[in-house]
Design a protein around this motif. Structure first.
Motif, PDB file in Angstrom:
ATOM      1  N   HIS A  78      51.680   8.758   4.278  1.00  0.00           N
ATOM      2  CA  HIS A  78      50.613   9.393   3.499  1.00  0.00           C
ATOM      3  C   HIS A  78      50.081   7.883   2.589  1.00  0.00           C
ATOM      4  O   HIS A  78      50.918   7.577   1.748  1.00  0.00           O
ATOM      5  CB  HIS A  78      50.974  10.335   2.834  1.00  0.00           C
ATOM      6  CG  HIS A  78      51.332  11.787   3.424  1.00  0.00           C
ATOM      7  ND1 HIS A  78      50.277  12.685   4.153  1.00  0.00           N
ATOM      8  CD2 HIS A  78      52.331  12.069   3.898  1.00  0.00           C
ATOM      9  CE1 HIS A  78      51.018  13.569   4.836  1.00  0.00           C
ATOM     10  NE2 HIS A  78      52.191  13.162   4.648  1.00  0.00           N
ATOM     11  N   THR A  81      44.738   5.845  -0.759  1.00  0.00           N
ATOM     12  CA  THR A  81      43.598   4.997  -0.416  1.00  0.00           C
ATOM     13  C   THR A  81      42.310   5.460  -1.278  1.00  0.00           C
ATOM     14  O   THR A  81      42.216   6.285  -1.868  1.00  0.00           O
ATOM     15  CB  THR A  81      43.105   5.502   1.045  1.00  0.00           C
ATOM     16  OG1 THR A  81      44.035   5.410   1.991  1.00  0.00           O
ATOM     17  CG2 THR A  81      41.862   4.666   1.627  1.00  0.00           C
ATOM     18  N   GLN A  99      45.746  11.012   4.473  1.00  0.00           N
ATOM     19  CA  GLN A  99      45.789  10.096   3.329  1.00  0.00           C
ATOM     20  C   GLN A  99      45.345  10.660   2.141  1.00  0.00           C
ATOM     21  O   GLN A  99      44.541  11.837   2.139  1.00  0.00           O
ATOM     22  CB  GLN A  99      44.801   9.049   3.943  1.00  0.00           C
ATOM     23  CG  GLN A  99      45.103   8.521   5.460  1.00  0.00           C
ATOM     24  CD  GLN A  99      46.493   7.930   5.356  1.00  0.00           C
ATOM     25  OE1 GLN A  99      47.164   7.250   5.087  1.00  0.00           O
ATOM     26  NE2 GLN A  99      47.269   8.922   6.482  1.00  0.00           N
TER      27      GLN A  99
END
Length: 245
Positions: A78, A81, A99
């Motif tokens: 994971h 971002t 993410q």
């Protein structure tokens, strides 16, 4: 290791675990897409713990770093971002792939809790401690990875990218077709777990230890691969961003 941090799970139950189906089942397709563009070579994958929580801490050269980490990491990861990437048509795909969006400009407890939940359940989180795409030399390391390591005791595995951006190109560019990309997984670093509340001094000390470790691993990766990093990215006006500043 999972048992030592499972007590934290009650602190983050209000945050749902990021989705996992595409994270686990879409990696082979993403890997094939990247391999059409680049010749990717992995080094040191045996250093990555096969089970339990792990933090991947990677240098950041360009836009291809995240996809390469997501596709080729020895374990599904994971990746933290920037929130801007979740705006527009790419957003649903990133969320479905598990993410974790991060507000880089404000304190973001939601992102922290998401990371803690993933780690508390024995899975992997990826983070770019430099915070932005740049020359990848790890000149600056932000405290996020150190905090997560302190909070969970999860080992931090350095990830060093080479070739994901060509010299003299902008930070959002991808390398030319057929470019060689090397990904080196460094020696894990274990930071002693500190109970809540963790002080700024504890976090800063852990950050400094992690920064020094990352720099050593980057130097080792350069010797191993015989490669150098591409220098500062090009600005929109044609000069390097470092020169522009």
């Amino acid at each position: 290791m999972t048992n030592t941090i499972s007590s934290q799970l009650h602190l983050v139950r209000s945050v749902p675990h990021p989705p996992t189906w595409l994270l686990y089942h879409g990696r082979s397709r993403l890997r094939a897409l990247v391999q059409r563009r680049c010749d990717v070579t992995l080094h040191g994958t045996v250093r990555v713990p096969a089970e339990g929580p792990v933090l991947f801490a990677a240098n950041h050269l360009g836009v291809l770093d995240g996809p390469v980490l997501a596709a080729f990491a020895p374990r599904p990861v994971h990746i933290v971002t920037k929130a801007e990437m979740f705006v527009g048509p790419l957003g649903p795909l990133l969320r479905a792939a598990g993410q974790i969006p991060l507000d880089r400009f404000h304190y973001d407890p939601g992102a922290i809790k998401s990371c803690l939940r993933v780690l508390s359940e024995g899975h992997a989180v990826g983070i770019f401690p430099e915070g932005v795409r740049g020359d990848g030399e790890l000149r600056t390391v932000r405290p996020g990875a150190a905090y997560l390591a302190l909070a969970t005791g999860a080992p931090v595995v350095p990830v060093l990218f080479f070739g994901t951006r060509a010299p003299g190109r902008g930070r959002s560019t991808v390398p030319a077709a057929g470019a060689a990309v090397d990904v080196v997984y460094g020696e894990p670093l274990v930071v002693s777990r500190a109970p809540w509340p963790r002080t700024r001094t504890q976090v800063e000390n852990a950050r400094a230890v992690l920064h020094a470790h990352l720099l050593r691993q980057l130097a080792d990766a350069k010797r191993l691969t015989g490669r150098s990093l591409p220098g500062p990215p090009r600005s929109r006006h044609g000069s390097s961003e470092e020169q522009a500043r």
